[in-house]
Design a protein around this motif. Structure first.
Motif, PDB file in Angstrom:
ATOM      1  N   ALA A   7     -94.186 -69.367 -46.046  1.00  0.00           N
ATOM      2  CA  ALA A   7     -93.273 -70.290 -46.747  1.00  0.00           C
ATOM      3  C   ALA A   7     -92.759 -69.653 -48.050  1.00  0.00           C
ATOM      4  CB  ALA A   7     -93.986 -71.601 -47.041  1.00  0.00           C
ATOM      5  N   GLN A   8     -93.675 -69.023 -48.752  1.00  0.00           N
ATOM      6  CA  GLN A   8     -93.325 -68.366 -50.022  1.00  0.00           C
ATOM      7  C   GLN A   8     -92.305 -67.247 -49.788  1.00  0.00           C
ATOM      8  OE1 GLN A   8     -96.826 -66.949 -52.016  1.00  0.00           O
ATOM      9  NE2 GLN A   8     -95.746 -66.412 -53.890  1.00  0.00           N
ATOM     10  N   HIS A   9     -92.510 -66.481 -48.721  1.00  0.00           N
ATOM     11  CA  HIS A   9     -91.633 -65.351 -48.394  1.00  0.00           C
ATOM     12  C   HIS A   9     -90.180 -65.798 -48.226  1.00  0.00           C
ATOM     13  CE1 HIS A   9     -90.344 -61.534 -46.623  1.00  0.00           C
ATOM     14  NE2 HIS A   9     -89.772 -62.239 -45.661  1.00  0.00           N
ATOM     15  N   PHE A  10     -89.986 -66.971 -47.616  1.00  0.00           N
ATOM     16  CA  PHE A  10     -88.614 -67.448 -47.359  1.00  0.00           C
ATOM     17  C   PHE A  10     -88.102 -68.404 -48.435  1.00  0.00           C
ATOM     18  CE2 PHE A  10     -90.143 -66.351 -43.036  1.00  0.00           C
ATOM     19  CZ  PHE A  10     -89.160 -65.411 -42.727  1.00  0.00           C
ATOM     20  N   GLY A  11     -88.906 -68.583 -49.491  1.00  0.00           N
ATOM     21  CA  GLY A  11     -88.489 -69.481 -50.566  1.00  0.00           C
ATOM     22  C   GLY A  11     -88.498 -70.941 -50.143  1.00  0.00           C
ATOM     23  N   LEU A  12     -89.445 -71.306 -49.277  1.00  0.00           N
ATOM     24  CA  LEU A  12     -89.536 -72.677 -48.770  1.00  0.00           C
ATOM     25  C   LEU A  12     -90.550 -73.478 -49.581  1.00  0.00           C
ATOM     26  CD1 LEU A  12     -89.789 -71.725 -44.994  1.00  0.00           C
ATOM     27  CD2 LEU A  12     -87.780 -72.737 -46.076  1.00  0.00           C
ATOM     28  N   GLN A  13     -90.415 -74.797 -49.512  1.00  0.00           N
ATOM     29  CA  GLN A  13     -91.414 -75.667 -50.133  1.00  0.00           C
ATOM     30  C   GLN A  13     -92.543 -75.899 -49.135  1.00  0.00           C
ATOM     31  OE1 GLN A  13     -89.547 -79.139 -52.164  1.00  0.00           O
ATOM     32  NE2 GLN A  13     -87.648 -78.084 -51.634  1.00  0.00           N
ATOM     33  N   ARG A  14     -93.757 -75.863 -49.627  1.00  0.00           N
ATOM     34  CA  ARG A  14     -94.910 -76.025 -48.734  1.00  0.00           C
ATOM     35  C   ARG A  14     -95.024 -77.454 -48.230  1.00  0.00           C
ATOM     36  NH1 ARG A  14     -99.553 -72.987 -52.059  1.00  0.00           N
ATOM     37  NH2 ARG A  14    -100.725 -74.778 -51.341  1.00  0.00           N
ATOM     38  N   GLY A  15     -95.515 -77.589 -46.998  1.00  0.00           N
ATOM     39  CA  GLY A  15     -95.825 -78.911 -46.473  1.00  0.00           C
ATOM     40  C   GLY A  15     -94.642 -79.674 -45.900  1.00  0.00           C
ATOM     41  N   HIS A  26     -82.714 -76.594 -48.942  1.00  0.00           N
ATOM     42  CA  HIS A  26     -83.353 -76.773 -47.638  1.00  0.00           C
ATOM     43  C   HIS A  26     -82.954 -75.731 -46.601  1.00  0.00           C
ATOM     44  CE1 HIS A  26     -84.295 -80.619 -49.428  1.00  0.00           C
ATOM     45  NE2 HIS A  26     -85.044 -80.947 -48.394  1.00  0.00           N
ATOM     46  N   VAL A  27     -81.838 -75.041 -46.824  1.00  0.00           N
ATOM     47  CA  VAL A  27     -81.324 -74.115 -45.792  1.00  0.00           C
ATOM     48  C   VAL A  27     -81.349 -72.678 -46.309  1.00  0.00           C
ATOM     49  CG1 VAL A  27     -79.355 -73.565 -44.297  1.00  0.00           C
ATOM     50  CG2 VAL A  27     -79.835 -75.955 -44.885  1.00  0.00           C
ATOM     51  N   LYS A  28     -82.119 -71.821 -45.623  1.00  0.00           N
ATOM     52  CA  LYS A  28     -82.225 -70.409 -46.018  1.00  0.00           C
ATOM     53  C   LYS A  28     -81.570 -69.547 -44.929  1.00  0.00           C
ATOM     54  CE  LYS A  28     -84.860 -72.096 -49.252  1.00  0.00           C
ATOM     55  NZ  LYS A  28     -84.360 -72.268 -50.622  1.00  0.00           N
ATOM     56  N   VAL A  29     -80.540 -68.792 -45.332  1.00  0.00           N
ATOM     57  CA  VAL A  29     -79.733 -68.038 -44.360  1.00  0.00           C
ATOM     58  C   VAL A  29     -80.057 -66.552 -44.429  1.00  0.00           C
ATOM     59  CG1 VAL A  29     -77.379 -67.497 -43.621  1.00  0.00           C
ATOM     60  CG2 VAL A  29     -77.880 -69.734 -44.587  1.00  0.00           C
ATOM     61  N   PHE A  30     -80.241 -65.940 -43.257  1.00  0.00           N
ATOM     62  CA  PHE A  30     -80.515 -64.500 -43.178  1.00  0.00           C
ATOM     63  C   PHE A  30     -79.684 -63.888 -42.054  1.00  0.00           C
ATOM     64  CE2 PHE A  30     -84.223 -66.729 -44.695  1.00  0.00           C
ATOM     65  CZ  PHE A  30     -84.592 -66.020 -45.825  1.00  0.00           C
ATOM     66  N   GLU A  31     -79.182 -62.682 -42.327  1.00  0.00           N
ATOM     67  CA  GLU A  31     -78.436 -61.977 -41.279  1.00  0.00           C
ATOM     68  C   GLU A  31     -79.399 -61.523 -40.174  1.00  0.00           C
ATOM     69  OE1 GLU A  31     -76.230 -57.719 -40.871  1.00  0.00           O
ATOM     70  OE2 GLU A  31     -75.704 -58.879 -42.661  1.00  0.00           O
ATOM     71  N   PHE A  32     -80.517 -60.946 -40.598  1.00  0.00           N
ATOM     72  CA  PHE A  32     -81.518 -60.460 -39.638  1.00  0.00           C
ATOM     73  C   PHE A  32     -82.888 -60.574 -40.292  1.00  0.00           C
ATOM     74  CE2 PHE A  32     -84.033 -57.104 -37.525  1.00  0.00           C
ATOM     75  CZ  PHE A  32     -83.845 -57.483 -36.212  1.00  0.00           C
ATOM     76  N   ILE A  33     -83.900 -60.962 -39.515  1.00  0.00           N
ATOM     77  CA  ILE A  33     -85.250 -61.083 -40.061  1.00  0.00           C
ATOM     78  C   ILE A  33     -86.146 -60.033 -39.423  1.00  0.00           C
ATOM     79  CG2 ILE A  33     -87.301 -62.572 -40.166  1.00  0.00           C
ATOM     80  CD1 ILE A  33     -85.331 -64.972 -40.339  1.00  0.00           C
ATOM     81  N   ASN A  34     -86.693 -59.141 -40.255  1.00  0.00           N
ATOM     82  CA  ASN A  34     -87.602 -58.117 -39.737  1.00  0.00           C
ATOM     83  C   ASN A  34     -89.013 -58.663 -39.528  1.00  0.00           C
ATOM     84  OD1 ASN A  34     -86.209 -55.614 -39.294  1.00  0.00           O
ATOM     85  ND2 ASN A  34     -85.798 -55.576 -41.490  1.00  0.00           N
ATOM     86  N   LEU A  35     -89.452 -59.501 -40.458  1.00  0.00           N
ATOM     87  CA  LEU A  35     -90.824 -60.030 -40.379  1.00  0.00           C
ATOM     88  C   LEU A  35     -90.847 -61.297 -39.526  1.00  0.00           C
ATOM     89  CD1 LEU A  35     -91.890 -59.488 -44.104  1.00  0.00           C
ATOM     90  CD2 LEU A  35     -92.524 -58.093 -42.130  1.00  0.00           C
ATOM     91  N   MET A  36     -90.712 -61.123 -38.212  1.00  0.00           N
ATOM     92  CA  MET A  36     -90.654 -62.272 -37.310  1.00  0.00           C
ATOM     93  C   MET A  36     -91.947 -63.081 -37.335  1.00  0.00           C
ATOM     94  SD  MET A  36     -87.779 -62.812 -35.829  1.00  0.00           S
ATOM     95  CE  MET A  36     -87.969 -63.600 -34.241  1.00  0.00           C
ATOM     96  N   ASP A  37     -93.074 -62.408 -37.544  1.00  0.00           N
ATOM     97  CA  ASP A  37     -94.348 -63.153 -37.577  1.00  0.00           C
ATOM     98  C   ASP A  37     -94.356 -64.163 -38.728  1.00  0.00           C
ATOM     99  OD1 ASP A  37     -94.374 -60.794 -39.187  1.00  0.00           O
ATOM    100  OD2 ASP A  37     -96.546 -60.923 -39.411  1.00  0.00           O
ATOM    101  N   PHE A  38     -93.712 -63.819 -39.849  1.00  0.00           N
ATOM    102  CA  PHE A  38     -93.615 -64.743 -40.983  1.00  0.00           C
ATOM    103  C   PHE A  38     -92.755 -65.957 -40.602  1.00  0.00           C
ATOM    104  CE2 PHE A  38     -95.345 -61.238 -43.182  1.00  0.00           C
ATOM    105  CZ  PHE A  38     -95.660 -61.578 -44.484  1.00  0.00           C
ATOM    106  N   ALA A  39     -91.621 -65.677 -39.931  1.00  0.00           N
ATOM    107  CA  ALA A  39     -90.704 -66.764 -39.565  1.00  0.00           C
ATOM    108  C   ALA A  39     -91.361 -67.733 -38.580  1.00  0.00           C
ATOM    109  CB  ALA A  39     -89.425 -66.185 -38.974  1.00  0.00           C
ATOM    110  N   TYR A  40     -92.059 -67.186 -37.596  1.00  0.00           N
ATOM    111  CA  TYR A  40     -92.756 -68.051 -36.630  1.00  0.00           C
ATOM    112  C   TYR A  40     -93.833 -68.885 -37.325  1.00  0.00           C
ATOM    113  CZ  TYR A  40     -90.722 -65.385 -32.671  1.00  0.00           C
ATOM    114  OH  TYR A  40     -89.878 -64.806 -31.756  1.00  0.00           O
ATOM    115  N   LYS A  41     -94.557 -68.246 -38.234  1.00  0.00           N
ATOM    116  CA  LYS A  41     -95.668 -68.922 -38.911  1.00  0.00           C
ATOM    117  C   LYS A  41     -95.162 -70.087 -39.765  1.00  0.00           C
ATOM    118  CE  LYS A  41    -100.117 -68.549 -39.422  1.00  0.00           C
ATOM    119  NZ  LYS A  41    -100.955 -68.792 -38.267  1.00  0.00           N
ATOM    120  N   ALA A  42     -94.013 -69.898 -40.383  1.00  0.00           N
ATOM    121  CA  ALA A  42     -93.467 -70.930 -41.270  1.00  0.00           C
ATOM    122  C   ALA A  42     -92.905 -72.124 -40.495  1.00  0.00           C
ATOM    123  CB  ALA A  42     -92.371 -70.325 -42.145  1.00  0.00           C
ATOM    124  N   ALA A  43     -92.593 -71.906 -39.208  1.00  0.00           N
ATOM    125  CA  ALA A  43     -91.846 -72.908 -38.438  1.00  0.00           C
ATOM    126  C   ALA A  43     -92.721 -73.924 -37.722  1.00  0.00           C
ATOM    127  CB  ALA A  43     -90.978 -72.186 -37.415  1.00  0.00           C
TER     128      ALA A  43
END
Length: 364
Positions: free
Chosen positions: A181-189, A245-262
């Motif tokens: 969550a921190q990596h993508f600048g998201l709020q926890r929870g 609430h919306v974080k935009v990326f062209e390409f995400i290298n750290l896919m494990d982070f994205a899956y974990k946050a979702a």
């Protein structure tokens, strides 16, 4: 005896990353093994494979162009030329086994290897086999499939159901939800949706999300949005007003982070994406890319829907249905748990090693 193995194919991340996973597993079994990749010139494997530490040779080959028939006029010449290049590579490298992972470059190399009596193994990732692999399957020694029920495409006695290899950085990831969550600048929870359209992005997914951005803020749901290059600037501009609430990326290298946050994922239905989602156990809405060869993405997704392990929206229906389907799923905790449990049953974290052992067995 030093083993020499060629791994041929590529074209998209969906072919390249599993191929690298197989190569890494072969090296684990026997570090002395010499591996040569063969790809298509100008395609992403020419960059990604050397980054992973392997040598690669490129063939001048292109696939059948479904959108521009004129471009197919040169195909027979390119195929003849690539068959000549394949013969030279095989004569020089002298492999004891050749692995085809799909994509343009696998056909010429496997065809030539089979003509010389070199044992070949096909890794068929999709639930609907490609035409080239069906032709090659007749003379292949082994066919490792990502899905069961492939006897309609290949000789049953050659099939080994292995599942599809998943990158080690996903199967062995130890990232926590907080770090992600921190990596993508998201709020926890807060409930978070991850939308991804493959390495090149997905027009239908992007265009369906665009008008929903205000709803994400209203419903207090966060969105990690991988747009791909073509849509990135449009999305970035559109999301500026909803940046909380919306974080935009062209390409995400750290896919494990994205899956974990979702909590929920919206995705195309390529074989690699599905294999990863089964391993990370996420409720998913598939929007299959309808122009993939033999419409295999729809078949891939449907095989999960039949097991109550995913939701499917047709590409043409994405604009009308994605918002309603997504927001009702997020509120339906029982359905989310059911999808999570059923997709998790299909996860396979050691397909790369199972395939590598099959390859080694061909050499003896």
């Amino acid at each position: 005896m030093q083993r020499r193995i060629i791994i041929a194919g590529g074209g998209t991340g969906g072919h390249i990353f599993p191929a690298i996973a197989i190569a890494n597993a072969l090296k684990k079994i026997d570090p002395e093994t010499e591996i040569l990749f063969v790809g298509a010139r100008g395609k992403m494997e020419m960059e990604k494979v050397p980054q992973a530490g392997y040598k690669i040779e490129g063939l001048e080959i292109a696939g059948f162009n479904r959108s521009n028939m004129f471009k197919n006029l040169l195909l027979p010449f390119k195929l003849l030329k690539s068959l000549g290049q394949a013969r030279r590579i095989i004569n020089e490298f002298k492999p004891q086994a050749v692995v085809g992972v799909g994509g343009y470059a696998s056909f010429p190399i496997l065809r030539k290897a089979q003509g010389k009596g070199i044992p070949t193994l096909i890794q068929e990732q999709n639930s609907f086999a490609g035409k080239a692999n069906m032709v090659l399957g007749k003379k292949a020694k082994k066919i490792c499939t990502g899905y069961d029920g492939m006897e309609k495409f290949f000789p049953a006695d050659k099939i080994v159901v292995t599942g599809n290899p998943v990158r080690g950085n996903i199967t062995q990831s130890s990232v926590t939800r907080e770090e992600a969550a921190q990596h993508f600048g998201l709020q926890r929870g807060k409930t978070t949706v991850f939308a991804v359209g493959g390495s090149l992005g997905a027009k239908a997914i992007n265009e369906a999300l665009h008008p929903l951005l205000a709803s994400f803020v209203e419903k207090d749901i966060q969105l990690i949005w991988q747009t791909g290059k073509p849509y990135f600037e449009t999305a970035k501009t559109a999301a500026a007003a909803y940046a909380s609430h919306v974080k935009v990326f062209e390409f995400i290298n750290l896919m494990d982070f994205a899956y974990k946050a979702a909590d929920v994922v919206i995705s195309r239905a390529g074989a690699l994406a599905i294999a990863e989602l089964c391993v990370v156990k996420k409720p998913v809405i598939f929007v299959p890319y309808p122009f993939a060869a033999e419409d295999h993405q729809t078949f891939n997704a449907q095989s999960l829907v039949n097991k109550k392990a995913a939701i499917l929206i047709k590409n043409d229906d994405a604009a009308a249905q994605l918002g309603t389907t997504l927001f009702s799923l997020v509120q339906n905790k029982a359905l989310m748990e059911q999808l999570e449990e059923n997709i998790g049953k299909l996860g396979n974290t050691n397909a790369d090693m199972v395939i590598a052992k099959q390859v080694m067995a061909l050499i003896g």
